[in-house]
Design an enzyme around this catalytic site. Structure first.
Site, PDB file in Angstrom:
ATOM      1  N   HIS A  10       0.842  -1.198   0.000  1.00  0.00           N
ATOM      2  CA  HIS A  10       0.000   0.000   0.000  1.00  0.00           C
ATOM      3  C   HIS A  10       0.876   1.247   0.000  1.00  0.00           C
ATOM      4  O   HIS A  10       1.833   1.340   0.786  1.00  0.00           O
ATOM      5  CB  HIS A  10      -0.908  -0.005   1.227  1.00  0.00           C
ATOM      6  CG  HIS A  10      -1.906   1.109   1.258  1.00  0.00           C
ATOM      7  ND1 HIS A  10      -2.764   1.363   0.218  1.00  0.00           N
ATOM      8  CD2 HIS A  10      -2.185   2.038   2.208  1.00  0.00           C
ATOM      9  CE1 HIS A  10      -3.541   2.397   0.528  1.00  0.00           C
ATOM     10  NE2 HIS A  10      -3.200   2.827   1.718  1.00  0.00           N
TER      11      HIS A  10
ATOM     12  N   ASN B 165      -3.455   9.093   4.059  1.00  0.00           N
ATOM     13  CA  ASN B 165      -3.944   7.942   3.315  1.00  0.00           C
ATOM     14  C   ASN B 165      -4.905   8.407   2.224  1.00  0.00           C
ATOM     15  O   ASN B 165      -5.208   9.596   2.120  1.00  0.00           O
ATOM     16  CB  ASN B 165      -4.631   6.963   4.271  1.00  0.00           C
ATOM     17  CG  ASN B 165      -4.671   5.544   3.731  1.00  0.00           C
ATOM     18  OD1 ASN B 165      -4.294   5.273   2.596  1.00  0.00           O
ATOM     19  ND2 ASN B 165      -5.156   4.623   4.544  1.00  0.00           N
TER      20      ASN B 165
END
Length: 334
Positions: free
Chosen positions: A277, A301
């Site tokens: 990620h 994020n």
């Protein structure tokens, strides 16, 4: 005795605020969650998703009880990912795939002898609002645009959200359009080769690959080259302090990451390799008095503002490259 009673009273208040009283059934809470997140299912899928949701809820509650007992430094909370098992979550919501690339400079961290104890580039205007990648494994694109947005602001003093969709559509992927993962350095390479990247306003995000519509006259950013940072936290700290937001990759393979809410994230099972990620480091600091165990990386994020701390998280810093945060760190030169 009075002090003990006061402590128990505070603990009870915390427990009651963290865990609402439940009746014999979770029907009401399940329907409330579905309404909040706009979830609808057919009859067969309803039972499956309800079972996944209840299982995730039990994990979250157990963790938070342990947090109150002092076993963890962060809390978890139910969110929009509650009906996804962890295999589905990793497939849909991550998106970093390590690939080889030859170009790029190496960050010379020895040039900087001292750095501040606390850095937050949001406070300096380098960071755009939190975005949402949706059910597309395109974190690599959001991490790349975040680093490029910061460097363009540093150069022009103008903060312009850049187009992740431009990257998904135009980088020569197959029919997934980048929704099966990608590599941030390839994104920087694409911007170099194409002569620019569009602004989000002129090329909005749809979360799926479509025909490339980039036009050079709409370019809002460019890249001359990119820099690879040595794989240790001291170099990353110096780069964040001296350069701005940095694109990194982490291991987000754990349910604790999926339902992170607040606090300093430390997951004993986190790995420093096989990362999946991409996120953006926008600063670092520490909680309370500076000492071992309370330092953190401030991370942006791309899962929307309802996840974590309004879209952000704190990851344990100076814990042997926790979750691999310093393993694949890079930024563009503009």
């Amino acid at each position: 005795m009075i002090a003990l009673l006061l402590l128990l009273t505070i603990l009870c208040l915390e427990v009651n605020s963290t865990f609402p009283t439940r009746g014999p059934s979770l029907d009401g809470e399940w329907h409330k969650w579905k309404t909040k997140h706009g979830k609808t299912y057919d009859m067969n899928e309803e039972n499956l998703r309800r079972a996944v949701w209840e299982k995730n809820l039990k994990v979250i509650e157990k963790h938070n009880w342990e947090y109150l007992a002092g076993k963890h430094d962060f809390t978890m909370a139910m969110n929009a990912f509650g009906d996804l098992n962890h295999t589905e979550f990793r497939k849909r919501m991550t998106g970093f795939r390590r690939q080889r690339i030859k170009r790029g400079h190496i960050f010379q961290d020895h040039l900087f002898l001292s750095v501040p104890k606390h850095v937050n580039w949001r406070e300096q205007g380098y960071v755009t609002p939190v975005k949402n990648q949706g059910h597309c494994a395109s974190s690599w694109a959001f991490s790349a645009t975040g680093a490029l947005e910061g460097q363009m602001f540093r150069k022009t003093r103008k903060l312009t959200p850049l187009s992740e969709q431009n990257l998904l559509d135009c980088m020569g992927f197959n029919v997934t359009g980048g929704c099966s993962g990608g590599f941030t350095q390839y994104a920087f390479q694409y911007v170099m080769d194409s002569g620019g990247l569009a602004a989000e306003e002129s090329y909005p995000y749809t979360g799926r690959g479509t025909k490339c519509r980039y036009q050079a006259e709409n370019s809002a950013a460019n890249v001359k080259d990119f820099v690879q940072i040595p794989r240790h936290e001291e170099a990353l700290m110096k780069a964040v302090a001296k350069v701005g937001p940095i694109s990194v990759a982490v291991d987000a393979s754990h349910i604790s990451f999926q339902f992170y809410e607040s606090g300093i994230y430390y997951e004993p099972q986190c790995r420093r390799v096989h990362l999946n990620h991409a996120v953006l480091v926008v600063g670092y600091g520490f909680e309370g008095e500076q000492s071992d165990g309370n330092s953190y990386w401030l991370v942006k994020n791309s899962w929307g503002e309802e996840w974590g701390m309004k879209g952000y998280m704190k990851i344990a810093k100076d814990w042997n490259n926790h979750c691999g945060i310093a393993t694949h760190a890079t930024y563009p030169i503009v």
